[in-house]
Design an enzyme around this catalytic site. Structure first.
Site, PDB file in Angstrom:
ATOM      1  N   GLU A  61       0.411  -5.076  11.019  1.00 31.11           N
ATOM      2  CA  GLU A  61       0.253  -3.487  10.897  1.00 31.11           C
ATOM      3  C   GLU A  61       1.076  -2.873  12.091  1.00 31.11           C
ATOM      4  O   GLU A  61       0.997  -3.029  13.142  1.00 31.11           O
ATOM      5  CB  GLU A  61      -1.415  -3.434  11.289  1.00 31.11           C
ATOM      6  CG  GLU A  61      -2.247  -4.143  10.175  1.00 31.11           C
ATOM      7  CD  GLU A  61      -2.578  -3.190   9.112  1.00 31.11           C
ATOM      8  OE1 GLU A  61      -1.917  -2.177   8.960  1.00 31.11           O
ATOM      9  OE2 GLU A  61      -3.304  -3.625   8.205  1.00 31.11           O
ATOM     10  N   HIS A 121       2.653  -3.852   6.764  1.00 27.91           N
ATOM     11  CA  HIS A 121       1.734  -2.674   6.464  1.00 27.91           C
ATOM     12  C   HIS A 121       1.829  -1.861   7.758  1.00 27.91           C
ATOM     13  O   HIS A 121       2.237  -2.096   8.640  1.00 27.91           O
ATOM     14  CB  HIS A 121       0.150  -3.334   6.337  1.00 27.91           C
ATOM     15  CG  HIS A 121      -0.123  -4.080   5.164  1.00 27.91           C
ATOM     16  ND1 HIS A 121      -0.948  -3.730   4.068  1.00 27.91           N
ATOM     17  CD2 HIS A 121       0.449  -5.324   4.860  1.00 27.91           C
ATOM     18  CE1 HIS A 121      -0.931  -4.436   3.208  1.00 27.91           C
ATOM     19  NE2 HIS A 121      -0.036  -5.605   3.588  1.00 27.91           N
ATOM     20  N   GLU A 129       1.872   3.461   2.927  1.00 31.05           N
ATOM     21  CA  GLU A 129       2.521   3.029   4.086  1.00 31.05           C
ATOM     22  C   GLU A 129       3.982   2.877   4.144  1.00 31.05           C
ATOM     23  O   GLU A 129       4.766   1.707   4.150  1.00 31.05           O
ATOM     24  CB  GLU A 129       1.668   1.577   4.325  1.00 31.05           C
ATOM     25  CG  GLU A 129       0.413   1.605   4.357  1.00 31.05           C
ATOM     26  CD  GLU A 129      -0.727   0.348   4.519  1.00 31.05           C
ATOM     27  OE1 GLU A 129       0.072  -0.813   4.651  1.00 31.05           O
ATOM     28  OE2 GLU A 129      -1.651   0.500   4.345  1.00 31.05           O
ATOM     29  N   HIS A 134       0.776  -1.023   0.110  1.00 27.37           N
ATOM     30  CA  HIS A 134      -0.072   0.030  -0.022  1.00 27.37           C
ATOM     31  C   HIS A 134       0.875   1.185   0.015  1.00 27.37           C
ATOM     32  O   HIS A 134       1.745   1.459   0.788  1.00 27.37           O
ATOM     33  CB  HIS A 134      -0.910   0.046   1.175  1.00 27.37           C
ATOM     34  CG  HIS A 134      -2.032  -1.059   1.105  1.00 27.37           C
ATOM     35  ND1 HIS A 134      -2.396  -1.754   2.232  1.00 27.37           N
ATOM     36  CD2 HIS A 134      -2.687  -1.547   0.039  1.00 27.37           C
ATOM     37  CE1 HIS A 134      -3.435  -2.828   1.715  1.00 27.37           C
ATOM     38  NE2 HIS A 134      -3.512  -2.654   0.350  1.00 27.37           N
TER      39      HIS A 134
HETATM   40  C1  NO5 Z   1      -4.824  -4.613   5.364  1.00 26.99           C
HETATM   41  C2  NO5 Z   1      -5.070  -5.893   6.442  1.00 26.99           C
HETATM   42  C3  NO5 Z   1      -6.241  -5.886   7.054  1.00 26.99           C
HETATM   43  C4  NO5 Z   1      -4.769  -7.316   5.555  1.00 26.99           C
HETATM   44  C5  NO5 Z   1      -5.667  -4.444   4.357  1.00 26.99           C
HETATM   45  O1  NO5 Z   1      -5.006  -0.928   6.453  1.00 26.99           O
HETATM   46  S1  NO5 Z   1      -4.303  -1.980   5.674  1.00 26.99           S
HETATM   47  O2  NO5 Z   1      -4.933  -1.810   4.384  1.00 26.99           O
HETATM   48  N1  NO5 Z   1      -2.820  -2.040   5.692  1.00 26.99           N
HETATM   49  N2  NO5 Z   1      -5.001  -3.331   6.413  1.00 26.99           N
HETATM   50  O3  NO5 Z   1      -6.952  -4.234   4.425  1.00 26.99           O
HETATM   51  O4  NO5 Z   1      -5.365  -5.033   3.104  1.00 26.99           O
HETATM   52 ZN    ZN Z   2      -1.760  -1.691   4.094  1.00 23.71          ZN
END
Ligand code: NO5
Ligand code: ZN
Ligand code: CA
Length: 449
Positions: free
Chosen positions: A396, A323, A191, A188
């Site tokens: 995360e 993430h 991030e 993402h």
């Molecule tokens: C992720 C995780 C829940 C796998 C997603 O906020 S995030 O986008 N980094 N959370 O939704 O892909």
């Molecule tokens: Zn993410």
């Protein structure tokens, strides 16, 4: 359904949000972003997504329904979430009956010259590595530690940037029969801290070899793969205007629309689009792409992962995909609320949960199954486990909430928040020869290793 968050966190969220909002949104907007219209390919500023606090959703099912609007869910609390949404998605969330409060946009830098492309992160963030800076640092490490670290270009992004896989091991140029572990970062775009996490691991594991006994032993007996940047195009786009754009997806155009980008973490080829855990609308934050692995970045990394099947056996035994944000350790599946079922036995689930909790105890994150947050389909962990039987986790990272910086914490936190995961990473590396050792079932599952 497991209730996951103590109700108290809602109060904390409210307090943090009111603090954040004490700096009036109107003022933040007045000094806000210069128009992006001068930057080639940029969306008009009015269409830039914003973060909102949404009060109402209190269960994973309610959050999954909310995510079906195409907004991304960035933060989960007992009776509230923080989302990123454009105008249409915000309206759709309101139609579900929730109350939205707009949160301030990420900090803004002095406007760059019209048409200029930012070469670096803005002031307060210059400690983050741009793609060019990361590449340079990686090349310097490879030159310094040629016996331990090697670099492969495994393919290119949509815009043609190299996607790298770094291998770390003693006798790095030989493919030895050692358990392999994969670390990936930056699916993402916004991030950015996750690229720093990958760079931290590269620095730490090379520089401590020979002096730190644990690192030495692990590099002697494991082969470690680090893919430091899965989405270099999105990352560059996020910083290119001089102001953070809160961009999530890659930068692949979508045929027949002006909407750009696929959510890489909804594009993996396992139960792709199965379960209302992604969007079919190219305008959405969680657009799953035209077909499974339609994003070149996902295609390249999936192919790399499959290339580690040697003699019919997947060599990669464990993985972490980094993430931000929320400080969580997540395990599969994301596509179903069920803890066990097809593709996940009780022992496998217990192994995931035991290792996940053990890692979380070292960094203070909250451990849980991914679908406890909301349903996702086409996410990397589901692919790595469901298709390749790799014990794959999502971390995360910092911070825990919007009030502490959300997607854009200052560079001053990088060192603390990357080294915070050192112990968890070493534990997973240690368990990689037989993850089932975590539940005491190594004799049953790992005989002969
Ligand atoms: C992720 C995780 C829940 C796998 C997603 O906020 S995030 O986008 N980094 N959370 O939704 O892909
Ligand atoms: Zn993410
Ligand atoms: Ca080796």
């Amino acid at each position: 359904m497991r209730p996951r968050i103590p109700g108290g966190r809602t109060t904390v969220l409210a307090a943090l949000l009111s603090l954040a909002l004490a700096a009036p949104i109107a003022a933040a907007q007045a000094q806000g972003a210069p128009p992006h219209g001068s930057v080639a390919g940029a969306a008009p500023d009015a269409e830039r997504p914003h973060q909102y606090e949404v009060t109402g959703p209190a269960t994973a099912a309610a959050r999954t329904a909310l995510a079906a609007t195409g907004a991304s869910i960035d933060e989960v609390h007992a009776r509230a979430v923080v989302i990123t949404a454009d105008r249409a998605q915000a309206a759709a969330v309101r139609r579900l009956g929730h109350t939205l409060r707009r949160l301030p946009d990420p900090p803004v830098a002095p406007p760059a010259a019209p048409g200029a492309r930012a070469k670096d992160f803005p002031p307060g963030y210059t400690g983050y590595h741009t793609y060019a800076e990361a590449t340079k640092e990686i090349d310097a490490l490879v030159a310094k530690y040629p016996a331990l670290l090697s670099k492969q270009v495994i393919g290119t992004s949509h815009e043609g940037r190299n996607l790298l896989a770094l291998k770390l091991s003693k006798n790095v140029s030989k493919d030895e029969n050692e358990p392999e572990v994969l670390f990936t970062a930056h699916q993402h775009a916004r991030e950015h801290l996750t690229v720093e996490m990958a760079l931290y691991l590269l620095n730490e594991l090379t520089s401590k070899y020979g002096s730190d006994a644990r690192v030495t032993k692990l590099l002697d007996s494991r082969e470690i793969w680090i893919i430091p940047d899965l989405n270099p195009d999105g990352g560059a786009y996020d910083i290119a205007s001089g102001n953070f754009r809160s961009w999530r997806k890659n930068r692949q155009p979508n045929q027949g629309t002006s909407q750009v980008g696929t959510d890489l973490n909804r594009n993996w080829d396992f139960k792709w689009g199965c379960c209302d855990g992604s969007s079919g609308n190219p305008a959405d934050e969680t657009y799953r792409g035209a077909s499974a692995a339609s994003a070149p970045e996902v295609q390249v990394v999936s192919k790399f992962v499959r290339s580690r099947i040697v003699g019919g056996t997947q060599q990669i035994k464990a993985a972490i995909d980094f993430h931000t944000y929320s400080e969580l350790v997540l395990w599969p599946f994301g596509f179903t609320d069920d803890d066990t079922g097809p593709g996940m036995t009780q022992d496998e689930h217990d192994t995931f949960a035991t290792i996940g909790k053990k890692m979380a105890a070292t960094n203070g994150y909250t451990p849980e199954q991914s679908s406890d947050l909301y349903i996702t389909d086409g996410a990397i962990d589901d692919y790595l486990w469901g298709d390749q039987r790799i014990f794959a986790y999502t971390f995360e990272m910092y911070p825990s909430s919007f009030g502490s910086g959300g997607f854009y914490p200052r560079d001053s936190v990088i060192s603390k928040q990357t080294s915070r995961n050192r112990e968890a990473v070493l534990q997973l590396l240690d368990l990689a020869d037989c993850p089932y050792r975590a539940i005491g079932k190594q004799n049953q599952y790992c005989k002969g290793r």
